[in-house]
Design a protein around this motif. Structure first.
Motif, PDB file in Angstrom:
ATOM      1  N   VAL A  50     -54.995  22.449  35.683  1.00 19.47           N
ATOM      2  CA  VAL A  50     -55.110  23.906  35.571  1.00 19.47           C
ATOM      3  C   VAL A  50     -53.839  24.475  34.940  1.00 19.47           C
ATOM      4  CG1 VAL A  50     -55.257  26.056  36.897  1.00 19.47           C
ATOM      5  CG2 VAL A  50     -56.782  24.152  37.444  1.00 19.47           C
ATOM      6  N   GLY A  53     -53.664  23.824  31.283  1.00 26.25           N
ATOM      7  CA  GLY A  53     -54.761  24.404  30.502  1.00 26.25           C
ATOM      8  C   GLY A  53     -55.865  23.411  30.164  1.00 26.25           C
ATOM      9  N   THR A  56     -60.255  24.474  32.990  1.00 23.50           N
ATOM     10  CA  THR A  56     -60.449  25.927  32.990  1.00 23.50           C
ATOM     11  C   THR A  56     -61.560  26.310  33.969  1.00 23.50           C
ATOM     12  OG1 THR A  56     -62.128  25.849  31.262  1.00 23.50           O
ATOM     13  CG2 THR A  56     -59.817  26.010  30.544  1.00 23.50           C
ATOM     14  N   LYS A  58     -64.289  27.587  33.132  1.00 22.37           N
ATOM     15  CA  LYS A  58     -65.543  27.139  32.517  1.00 22.37           C
ATOM     16  C   LYS A  58     -65.815  25.665  32.849  1.00 22.37           C
ATOM     17  CE  LYS A  58     -68.073  28.589  28.610  1.00 22.37           C
ATOM     18  NZ  LYS A  58     -68.073  29.437  27.452  1.00 22.37           N
ATOM     19  N   ASP A  85     -61.690  32.212  37.561  1.00 21.50           N
ATOM     20  CA  ASP A  85     -60.357  32.236  36.962  1.00 21.50           C
ATOM     21  C   ASP A  85     -59.351  32.913  37.901  1.00 21.50           C
ATOM     22  OD1 ASP A  85     -58.849  31.475  34.613  1.00 21.50           O
ATOM     23  OD2 ASP A  85     -58.550  33.621  34.308  1.00 21.50           O
ATOM     24  N   ARG A  92     -51.950  28.053  39.160  1.00 24.89           N
ATOM     25  CA  ARG A  92     -51.166  28.001  37.917  1.00 24.89           C
ATOM     26  C   ARG A  92     -49.673  28.171  38.155  1.00 24.89           C
ATOM     27  NH1 ARG A  92     -55.150  31.694  35.998  1.00 24.89           N
ATOM     28  NH2 ARG A  92     -56.820  30.500  35.086  1.00 24.89           N
TER      29      ARG A  92
END
Length: 93
Positions: A50, A53, A56, A58, A85, A92
């Motif tokens: 995560v 990147g 995600t 999705k 998200d 993150r």
């Protein structure tokens, strides 16, 4: 005064209502490794993916669709993806 009647929807007790995973539960179960079979690693590897990147919202939704925890149209639901998200945001940092 004007009265608006709400339509009555009757659901048969014989037909199970599908239960879909919430964004919170999706991220939590992904962290616990429940989507390893769908190329989503768990625990620290999920966090690393995560942060970099590589994983995600999705990707998590696709894994949940493949495992029948979400309907196929969820991949196009921008609101749902946004909530996933949002759940990924603490990972993150």
């Amino acid at each position: 005064t004007e009265t608006i009647a709400k339509p009555i929807t009757q659901i048969s007790n014989n037909i199970p209502t599908p239960k879909y995973v919430t964004p919170f539960d999706l991220v939590g179960s992904a962290y616990q490794g429940q989507y390893r079979d769908h190329s989503i690693p768990g625990f620290g590897s999920l966090s690393d993916g995560v942060r970099s990147g590589k994983i995600t919202a999705k990707d998590l939704v696709k894994a949940a669709i493949e495992s029948k925890r979400l309907p196929p149209q969820a991949i196009d639901d921008r609101s749902y993806l946004g909530y996933v998200d949002l759940q990924l945001k603490p990972i993150r940092f």
